[in-house]
Structures are given as C-alpha cells and as structure tokens.
Design an enzyme around this catalytic site. Sequence first.
Site, PDB file in Angstrom:
ATOM      1  N   LYS A 116      -5.146   3.133  -2.777  1.00 61.22           N
ATOM      2  CA  LYS A 116      -4.245   2.495  -1.622  1.00 61.22           C
ATOM      3  C   LYS A 116      -5.151   2.314  -0.493  1.00 61.22           C
ATOM      4  O   LYS A 116      -5.127   1.551   0.352  1.00 61.22           O
ATOM      5  CB  LYS A 116      -3.342   3.399  -1.251  1.00 61.22           C
ATOM      6  CG  LYS A 116      -1.895   3.330  -2.516  1.00 61.22           C
ATOM      7  CD  LYS A 116      -1.412   2.062  -2.872  1.00 61.22           C
ATOM      8  CE  LYS A 116      -0.412   1.962  -3.730  1.00 61.22           C
ATOM      9  NZ  LYS A 116       0.283   0.680  -4.100  1.00 61.22           N
ATOM     10  N   TYR A 150      -4.926   8.282  -6.607  1.00 58.56           N
ATOM     11  CA  TYR A 150      -4.037   7.393  -5.993  1.00 58.56           C
ATOM     12  C   TYR A 150      -4.524   7.050  -4.648  1.00 58.56           C
ATOM     13  O   TYR A 150      -4.463   5.708  -4.323  1.00 58.56           O
ATOM     14  CB  TYR A 150      -2.576   8.194  -6.281  1.00 58.56           C
ATOM     15  CG  TYR A 150      -1.577   7.105  -5.438  1.00 58.56           C
ATOM     16  CD1 TYR A 150      -1.125   5.880  -6.038  1.00 58.56           C
ATOM     17  CD2 TYR A 150      -0.823   7.241  -4.302  1.00 58.56           C
ATOM     18  CE1 TYR A 150      -0.071   5.046  -5.417  1.00 58.56           C
ATOM     19  CE2 TYR A 150       0.163   6.603  -3.766  1.00 58.56           C
ATOM     20  CZ  TYR A 150       0.438   5.700  -4.323  1.00 58.56           C
ATOM     21  OH  TYR A 150       1.417   4.664  -3.840  1.00 58.56           O
ATOM     22  N   SER A 195       0.932  -1.276   0.265  1.00 61.14           N
ATOM     23  CA  SER A 195      -0.051  -0.160   0.132  1.00 61.14           C
ATOM     24  C   SER A 195       1.045   1.209   0.300  1.00 61.14           C
ATOM     25  O   SER A 195       1.895   1.168  -0.711  1.00 61.14           O
ATOM     26  CB  SER A 195      -0.903   0.091   1.134  1.00 61.14           C
ATOM     27  OG  SER A 195      -1.757   1.192   1.308  1.00 61.14           O
TER      28      SER A 195
HETATM   29  N1  LIG Z   1       8.600   4.825  -4.461  1.00 60.10           N
HETATM   30  C1  LIG Z   1       7.364   5.584  -3.530  1.00 60.10           C
HETATM   31  O1  LIG Z   1       7.841   6.706  -2.832  1.00 60.10           O
HETATM   32  C2  LIG Z   1       6.297   4.467  -3.185  1.00 60.10           C
HETATM   33  C3  LIG Z   1       5.764   5.321  -1.885  1.00 60.10           C
HETATM   34  C4  LIG Z   1       4.719   4.144  -1.230  1.00 60.10           C
HETATM   35  C5  LIG Z   1       4.173   3.172  -2.082  1.00 60.10           C
HETATM   36  N2  LIG Z   1       4.917   3.095  -3.240  1.00 60.10           N
HETATM   37  C6  LIG Z   1       4.136   1.921  -3.919  1.00 60.10           C
HETATM   38  O2  LIG Z   1       5.340   0.836  -4.338  1.00 60.10           O
HETATM   39  C7  LIG Z   1       5.073   0.065  -5.351  1.00 60.10           C
HETATM   40  C8  LIG Z   1       6.329  -0.038  -6.402  1.00 60.10           C
HETATM   41  O3  LIG Z   1       6.394   1.160  -6.749  1.00 60.10           O
HETATM   42  P1  LIG Z   1       8.019   1.581  -6.844  1.00 60.10           P
HETATM   43  O4  LIG Z   1       8.237   2.901  -5.833  1.00 60.10           O
HETATM   44  O5  LIG Z   1       8.752   0.492  -6.848  1.00 60.10           O
HETATM   45  O6  LIG Z   1       7.789   2.474  -8.522  1.00 60.10           O
HETATM   46  P2  LIG Z   1       8.681   1.893  -9.741  1.00 60.10           P
HETATM   47  O7  LIG Z   1      10.031   1.699  -9.553  1.00 60.10           O
HETATM   48  O8  LIG Z   1       8.097   2.814 -10.784  1.00 60.10           O
HETATM   49  O9  LIG Z   1       7.990   0.552 -10.035  1.00 60.10           O
HETATM   50  C9  LIG Z   1       6.474   0.292 -10.404  1.00 60.10           C
HETATM   51  C10 LIG Z   1       6.586  -1.124 -10.781  1.00 60.10           C
HETATM   52  O10 LIG Z   1       4.997  -1.495 -11.100  1.00 60.10           O
HETATM   53  C11 LIG Z   1       5.024  -2.045 -12.398  1.00 60.10           C
HETATM   54  N3  LIG Z   1       3.844  -1.940 -13.163  1.00 60.10           N
HETATM   55  C12 LIG Z   1       2.937  -0.943 -13.561  1.00 60.10           C
HETATM   56  N4  LIG Z   1       1.771  -1.334 -13.993  1.00 60.10           N
HETATM   57  C13 LIG Z   1       1.767  -2.748 -14.081  1.00 60.10           C
HETATM   58  C14 LIG Z   1       0.871  -3.610 -14.585  1.00 60.10           C
HETATM   59  N5  LIG Z   1       0.081  -3.306 -15.360  1.00 60.10           N
HETATM   60  N6  LIG Z   1       1.350  -4.828 -14.536  1.00 60.10           N
HETATM   61  C15 LIG Z   1       2.524  -5.357 -13.856  1.00 60.10           C
HETATM   62  N7  LIG Z   1       3.446  -4.466 -13.527  1.00 60.10           N
HETATM   63  C16 LIG Z   1       2.978  -2.983 -13.302  1.00 60.10           C
HETATM   64  C17 LIG Z   1       5.999  -1.490 -13.316  1.00 60.10           C
HETATM   65  O11 LIG Z   1       6.300  -2.129 -14.217  1.00 60.10           O
HETATM   66  P3  LIG Z   1       6.612  -1.556 -15.857  1.00 60.10           P
HETATM   67  O12 LIG Z   1       8.335  -1.710 -15.701  1.00 60.10           O
HETATM   68  O13 LIG Z   1       6.150  -2.599 -16.655  1.00 60.10           O
HETATM   69  O14 LIG Z   1       6.136  -0.345 -16.046  1.00 60.10           O
HETATM   70  C18 LIG Z   1       7.276  -1.373 -12.103  1.00 60.10           C
HETATM   71  O15 LIG Z   1       7.898  -2.619 -12.182  1.00 60.10           O
HETATM   72  C19 LIG Z   1       3.833   0.827  -5.883  1.00 60.10           C
HETATM   73  O16 LIG Z   1       2.716  -0.072  -5.757  1.00 60.10           O
HETATM   74  C20 LIG Z   1       3.672   2.091  -5.134  1.00 60.10           C
HETATM   75  O17 LIG Z   1       2.555   2.498  -5.145  1.00 60.10           O
HETATM   76  C21 LIG Z   1       5.992   3.521  -3.622  1.00 60.10           C
END
Ligand SMILES: NC(=O)c1ccc[n+]([C@@H]2O[C@H](COP(=O)([O-])OP(=O)(O)OC[C@H]3O[C@@H](n4cnc5c(N)ncnc54)[C@H](OP(=O)(O)O)[C@@H]3O)[C@@H](O)[C@H]2O)c1
Length: 270
Positions: free
Chosen positions: A149, A145, A131
């Site tokens: 979540k 968004y 989340s």
């Molecule tokens: N970074 C932050 O500050 C933060 C904070 C709180 C929560 N989160 C959560 O952490 C999780 C991972 O995010 P991240 O920060 O690691 O960002 P990220 O590096 O941009 O990674 C996002 C991942 O989700 C994948 N994705 C998007 N759409 C998809 C789909 N339809 N099917 C399968 N995969 C898909 C992307 O794949 P592609 O390469 O194919 O696009 C990528 O591997 C998310 O749920 C995000 O909401 C992040």
Amino acid sequence: MKSIVITGSSSGIGKATAKYFAEKGWKVAATMRTPEKETELGGLDNVSLYQLDVTDQASIDAARDQIISDFGTVDVVLNNAGYGLIGPFEAATDEQIRYQFDVNVFGLMGVTRAFLPHFRANKAGMYLNVSSIGGLITFPLISLYHSTKWAVEGYSESLAYELAELGISVKLIEPGGVATDFGGRSMVLAMDENLPEYNEMVGKFQQAMGNSGLGSSTAEFLAEGIFAATTDGKKQMRYIIGPDAEQTWAMRQQAGDDQFIAGMRQRMFG
Ligand SMILES: NC(=O)c1ccc[n+]([C@@H]2O[C@H](COP(=O)([O-])OP(=O)(O)OC[C@H]3O[C@@H](n4cnc5c(N)ncnc54)[C@H](OP(=O)(O)O)[C@@H]3O)[C@@H](O)[C@H]2O)c1
C-alpha cells in the site's frame, strides 16, 4: 452517461461501489475473477459484468477491449482489488510475498497501463486507487501488506504529476477498517512453526486487533466516499474515509513519526 470500471467487484467495497454508482445513473463495468459466480450485480440496471484477474494481463486487456467496445468511453477506473498478507515477515514464503505484490501493486499498475491509451486519446479520465490508512501509517506484523500500500501511495502520487499534464487525474482512497470479507477470506496469515520466537507477538497482535476489530465503516459508506471523491471536481490527492482512519491519521500528524511508532509498540506489545 458517465462510466466506471471497477476491479474486485465480487464483494466488499468493490461490490458496494458498483451498486452505488449504478443507482446514481452511471454505467458500471463490474470486473471480477469469476463473474459466473455473481448472482446479484448481473441483474442490476446499468451494471455489466466482465472477467478480469489483475494478475493476468491478457484478461485485463481483453476486458478493457470489450468494455470500451460496449461503452464507447470509460471515464473512471477504480483500482480496488486487493488482499492482505499478514504475519511476521520471516514466516512468509517468497511465493506469498510475490503474489501479494502481484495483486496489490503490479495488478493495479497493469490495469492502469491498460486504460492509459484510451484516457490519453480522450485527454480525460480518472484513476481512483484504493490504498488504505495502512498506506500512510503502519501496524506491527503487517510489513508485507503495508509495503504494497505504501508502494501504491508513491506510485499514485508521482504518476499524478505526469498524467495531470495529459488531462488525466489520479486520486487515492484511504479506508480505515471496513466490514467486508477483508478480515476473513482476503487475509492470509503467514506462520512458520519453526519460528516460535514470534508466537507471543502474534498472540498479542491478534488480541489487540480482535479487541478493536476491522469494520468501523460499512462498504456502503466507502462507496459514498468514493462517489464523492469522483464527482467533487477538486484537485485532491487523498481521501481518508472512516472515523478510525481520520483519527489515526490525525494522531500520526500530531505525534510525528517516532512518538506515533512508540505509542503503537506500547499499544500492541505492552
Ligand atoms: N476492509 C478493510 O478494512 C480495508 C481497509 C483498507 C483498505 N482496504 C482495501 O480495499 C480493497 C477491497 O477490499 P475489501 O475490504 O472490499 O475486501 P473483500 O470484500 O475481500 O474484496 C476484495 C476483492 O478483491 C478481489 N481480488 C483479490 N484478488 C484478485 C485478483 N487477482 N484479481 C481480481 N480481483 C481480485 C476479490 O475477488 P475474489 O472474489 O475473486 O476473491 C474481491 O472482490 C482492497 O484493496 C483492500 O486492501 C480494505
């Protein structure tokens, strides 16, 4: 050897967690939309790549069948794939809103459903749903968004009751800001030039977010936290990971809803 399935393993938290679990001797099914583009994970011991788009149930089911056939048993599913649709609610198109829910909510449910028969048969298994601290509090101009979540929060918490009766656990991972592609390619800004009333607000928001930045934790730090949540043996629902997330959550609990919201409005819009 324990095994984990991870969605969204191509970058950020998903990729770092795939590497971390593999180093710890777990078998890792690193799933992603385009495994043919992945150059790093495929070469690692204990990591296998699978094509899986969380918006395509046929790809989820095919990956699930192949993973179970290859691994025998799956112990943990990390629902990590997600992206952020931000900007004024009124500026977002219906298509943008539906796709945000398709990935962050219905995709997560689709993957969860796909592994349930396997977990039920084994009377064991764990879902870790990524989340956000944004699933517990809100910032302005992120209503879409946040709503995905917050949906993941309610879904996971309620699901945990019924699955606990079957020997299956559900936990929530609540990251604060993490330095990944999330603030770049995984952030979609909804804007509409016919809605100038929002311009000043969006400008102030961008300035405030630019000042604080996304990224007080590294993806590797999140991977360690996710590994600890998986292996601690605790019946703990939520894991708030990152100093900013801990601080924000403490403020919310201390201030209560209305005072926290007033403080946020003041901080963002003056
Ligand atoms: N970074 C932050 O500050 C933060 C904070 C709180 C929560 N989160 C959560 O952490 C999780 C991972 O995010 P991240 O920060 O690691 O960002 P990220 O590096 O941009 O990674 C996002 C991942 O989700 C994948 N994705 C998007 N759409 C998809 C789909 N339809 N099917 C399968 N995969 C898909 C992307 O794949 P592609 O390469 O194919 O696009 C990528 O591997 C998310 O749920 C995000 O909401 C992040």
